[in-house]
Design an enzyme around this catalytic site. Structure first.
Site, mmCIF file in Angstrom:
data_model
loop_
_atom_site.group_PDB
_atom_site.id
_atom_site.type_symbol
_atom_site.label_atom_id
_atom_site.label_comp_id
_atom_site.label_asym_id
_atom_site.label_seq_id
_atom_site.Cartn_x
_atom_site.Cartn_y
_atom_site.Cartn_z
ATOM 1 N N ASP A 1 0.867 -1.170 0.000
ATOM 2 C CA ASP A 1 0.000 0.000 0.000
ATOM 3 C C ASP A 1 0.912 1.231 0.000
ATOM 4 O O ASP A 1 2.083 1.141 0.385
ATOM 5 C CB ASP A 1 -0.861 -0.061 1.273
ATOM 6 C CG ASP A 1 -1.619 1.217 1.521
ATOM 7 O OD1 ASP A 1 -2.273 1.701 0.584
ATOM 8 O OD2 ASP A 1 -1.565 1.722 2.661
ATOM 9 N N ASP B 1 -0.202 5.075 0.824
ATOM 10 C CA ASP B 1 -0.491 6.062 1.877
ATOM 11 C C ASP B 1 -0.498 5.428 3.256
ATOM 12 O O ASP B 1 -1.272 4.507 3.510
ATOM 13 C CB ASP B 1 -1.869 6.695 1.630
ATOM 14 C CG ASP B 1 -1.757 8.079 1.049
ATOM 15 O OD1 ASP B 1 -0.906 8.839 1.553
ATOM 16 O OD2 ASP B 1 -2.506 8.387 0.103
#
Ligand SMILES: [Mg+2]
Length: 258
Positions: A12, A14
Site C-alpha cells: 500500500d 499512503d
C-alpha cells in the site's frame, strides 16, 4: 510466516510507504533488501485521482526506485473494468481531471451532468468540487438504472498532522443513499484491484504478501483473495477481530528474514 516462500510483496502507499511527503522509516531499506533477494514488488493504491505514472513520480521524488509496471492505482483500472463489464459506455463521472481522461482513454463517452438521463454507467472518484448538483445528477442516473461504479469506498483522505479530507467513499455513500442502490467497488477491500495486481505479478495469492496500514482495506481485503498479510500498525491501533499473519510497528522488524 515463512518469508522464503514469498515471491512477491505488494505495498500500500499512503500510511505504509509514505505519509504525506514523508517516507516511513526503514521502508527504503526493506525494499532494497527485497530487490537484492530477487523478489517482485508492486505498489497498490486505492487512489481515485491519479494513475501510476503520477505516483511513480512521487516515489522517485522521495528517493524510492520503481518501474512503471510496478505501480497500480484503482483510478487507472476503472475504465478497463467498466469496458470489460459493460462494453464502451456513456459514463457520467465525477472525480479528478485525470480520472475523466482515463475513462475516455478506455473508450467511454463522458456524459455531461445535465444529460444524466443518457448515462449507462455512473463512476465516482474523489472530487474536490462535489456539490448538490452533482449529487442530484448522479443519484438520478443510478436510480434510473445506470450501473453504479465506485473507485473506492475510503471514508477519508489522510493528510499531514493527523488531518483529513472527506474521501471518495463519503461521496459514494451520499449517492448510494439517495439512489437506494449499492455500488460495485474497484478498490480495496473489494477483490478486483488485488486480482489485477496478482495477474500483473504472475504469482498465485499464497506466494505473495500484502503490506499495508489499513486493517479493513489492506489486511481484510487481501485475506479475502488468499494473500498473506503484513500489517504495519499505526501507533495505538489494535487488530481485534482481523488477524494479520504478521504485525509490525517498524520496517526494521522485517529485515533479515528473506
Ligand atoms: Mg494506507
Amino acid at each position: 510466516m515463512d518469508f522464503t516462500s514469498l515471491r512477491a510483496f505488494i505495498f500500500d502507499l499512503d500510511g505504509c510507504v509514505y505519509t504525506g511527503n514523508t517516507l516511513l522509516p526503514g521502508v527504503r531499506e526493506f525494499l532494497q533488501e527485497l530487490r537484492a533477494a530477487g523478489r517482485k514488488v508492486l505498489f497498490l493504491t486505492n487512489n481515485s485521482r491519479e494513475a501510476g505514472d503520477e505516483l511513480l513520480a512521487k516515489l522517485t521524488r522521495l528517493g524510492v526506485l520503481a518501474a512503471p509496471e510496478e505501480m497500480l492505482s484503482a483510478a487507472e483500472i476503472t475504465g478497463p473494468f467498466i469496458r470489460e463489464r459493460f462494453g464502451p459506455s456513456r459514463v457520467l463521472a465525477i472525480g479528478s481531471e485525470r480520472l475523466r481522461r482515463l475513462l475516455a482513454e478506455a473508450g467511454h463517452a463522458l456524459v455531461p451532468l445535465d444529460a444524466h438521463a443518457e448515462a449507462q454507467v455512473v463512476a465516482i472518484g474523489h472530487d474536490f468540487g462535489f456539490d448538490y448538483q452533482k449529487l442530484t445528477a448522479l443519484s438520478r442516473a443510478v436510480r434510473r438504472g445506470a450501473a453504479f461504479v465506485a473507485v473506492n469506498l475510503d471514508p477519508r483522505l489522510p493528510v499531514e498532522a493527523g488531518e483529513f479530507f472527506p474521501g471518495c467513499g463519503a461521496m459514494v455513500e451520499a449517492v448510494a443513499t439517495a439512489a437506494g442502490v449499492r455500488p460495485e467497488v474497484i478498490g480495496k477491500p473489494a477483490p478486483h484491484l488485488f486480482r489485477v495486481a496478482l495477474a500483473r505479478l504472475g504469482v498465485p495469492p499464497e506466494d505473495a504478501a500484502m503490506v499495508g496500514d489499513s486493517l479493513n482495506s489492506d489486511v481484510r481485503g487481501a485475506q479475502g483473495v488468499g494473500l498473506r498479510t503484513i500489517w504495519i500498525a499505526p501507533p495505538g491501533a489494535t487488530s481485534e477481530d482481523i488477524r494479520p499473519d504478521i504485525t509490525i510497528h517498524h520496517f526494521d522488524e522485517l529485515t533479515g528474514r528473506l
